[in-house]
Design an enzyme around this catalytic site. Structure first.
Site, PDB file in Angstrom:
ATOM      1  CB  SER A 139      -2.388   7.434  -4.262  1.00 12.62           C
ATOM      2  OG  SER A 139      -1.177   6.858  -4.039  1.00 12.62           O
ATOM      3  CG  HIS A 194      -4.217   3.030  -2.795  1.00 16.39           C
ATOM      4  ND1 HIS A 194      -4.664   1.873  -3.275  1.00 16.39           N
ATOM      5  CD2 HIS A 194      -2.951   3.475  -3.384  1.00 16.39           C
ATOM      6  CE1 HIS A 194      -3.684   1.333  -3.986  1.00 16.39           C
ATOM      7  NE2 HIS A 194      -2.552   2.128  -4.010  1.00 16.39           N
ATOM      8  CG  ASP A 245       0.726   3.630  -3.581  1.00 16.21           C
ATOM      9  OD1 ASP A 245       0.136   2.401  -3.986  1.00 16.21           O
ATOM     10  OD2 ASP A 245       0.515   4.799  -3.876  1.00 16.21           O
ATOM     11  CG  MET A 259       6.419   2.181  -2.803  1.00 21.00           C
ATOM     12  SD  MET A 259       7.151   3.647  -4.108  1.00 21.00           S
ATOM     13  CE  MET A 259       5.482   4.306  -4.623  1.00 21.00           C
ATOM     14  CG  HIS A 273      -0.041  -1.185  -4.380  1.00 22.24           C
ATOM     15  ND1 HIS A 273       0.097  -0.239  -5.273  1.00 22.24           N
ATOM     16  CD2 HIS A 273       0.272  -2.082  -4.433  1.00 22.24           C
ATOM     17  CE1 HIS A 273       0.384  -0.826  -6.276  1.00 22.24           C
ATOM     18  NE2 HIS A 273       0.720  -2.025  -6.137  1.00 22.24           N
ATOM     19  CG  MET A 279       4.166  -1.136  -4.958  1.00 25.69           C
ATOM     20  SD  MET A 279       3.841   0.351  -5.835  1.00 25.69           S
ATOM     21  CE  MET A 279       3.082   1.447  -4.625  1.00 25.69           C
ATOM     22  CG  MET A 311       0.313  -2.193 -10.959  1.00 21.24           C
ATOM     23  SD  MET A 311      -0.286  -0.726  -9.890  1.00 21.24           S
ATOM     24  CE  MET A 311       1.014   0.609 -10.052  1.00 21.24           C
ATOM     25  CG  ASP A 342      -2.017   2.622  -8.452  1.00 24.36           C
ATOM     26  OD1 ASP A 342      -1.918   3.842  -8.819  1.00 24.36           O
ATOM     27  OD2 ASP A 342      -1.472   2.099  -7.292  1.00 24.36           O
TER      28      ASP A 342
END
Length: 247
Positions: free
Chosen positions: A39, A64, A66, A68, A97, A99, A168, A203
């Site tokens: 990540s 990966h 993330d 946000m 991913h 979010m 998660m 994760d």
């Protein structure tokens, strides 16, 4: 004023034509399990090319990212340009991913930037089937994520459209949390429910101390941050994680 696509999008489009993508990658990832996905939130973004090269040399099979938005979760990270930068730096699969709130509004942009897998949160949309369908129409593997407090029943009606389910083990967007063992119960249930048809990913708090339990429960993809980036030798860290996951 020119209405042409931004340079990062043009470069990503060229690379995408030359690469295996989306659902084509699923058998490859499945056969390679356990797959450790770094990540990149904790990587040195000032030296992103060097970080990617170090991780590839250490044997990672995918990355990966993330994303946000400061709305669905309290933190704010990066968007499409970073995904496109990663696409220019690697041919390995890029697992994005989301979010973010209203994930369906951004699927095509992330696909064009170079995502191979796009996962969004069931808690972020009232119409998950529409979002999963949109991801599939973009030629990208489609995933859905659920937080520790969200029951599996919330995703039951859209599992048939999933290529991947992300369980998660911490609440999305919050740092410094401990691994929540409720993730293991969910992984076991999902393994029975989907068999080999859907990839299972975990994760949050994945480390040498927790990864074996996740693998035994059915996880095939393991998102790891601190256990890699806080180790002085990425190769040693990843080999250690893979060894524990294979036990």
């Amino acid at each position: 004023m020119s209405l042409a696509n931004p340079p990062w999008q043009q470069a990503a489009a060229t690379l995408l034509k030359e690469s295996m993508r989306g659902r084509e990658l699923l058998p490859q990832l499945q056969s390679a399990a356990p797959v450790i996905l770094p990540s990149l939130l904790l990587c040195d973004f000032g030296n992103l090319e060097r970080e990617v090269a170090r991780l590839e040399a250490a044997g990672v099979r995918a990355f990966h990212l993330d994303v946000m938005d400061g709305n669905f979760v309290p933190n704010l990270t990066y968007g499409m340009p970073i995904v496109a930068a990663m696409r220019r730096l690697t041919r390995l699969p890029i697992d994005v991913h989301l979010m973010i709130s209203n994930p369906g509004d951004y699927i095509s942009q992330f696909a064009e930037a170079g995502a191979d897998l796009i996962t969004f949160h069931i808690e972020a949309t009232s119409d998950p089937r529409a979002v999963l369908t949109k991801i599939g129409e973009c030629g990208v593997a489609a995933g859905i994520a659920l937080n520790p407090g969200t029951p599996i029943a919330e995703i039951e009606e859209c599992i048939d459209l999933c290529d991947l389910i992300l369980v998660m083990s911490v609440d999305a967007g919050f740092g410094g949390q401990k691994f929540n063992p409720v993730a293991l119960d969910k992984l076991r249930f999902l393994k029975e429910r989907v068999g080999e048809r859907v990839l299972l990913e975990v994760d949050g708090g994945v480390s040498p101390e927790t990864i074996a339990s996740c693998a035994s429960a059915g996880a095939q993809l393991f998102v790891v941050g601190s256990a890699i980036f806080k180790h002085p030798d990425y190769s040693v860290a990843i080999a250690d994680l893979a060894s524990h996951a294979a036990c």
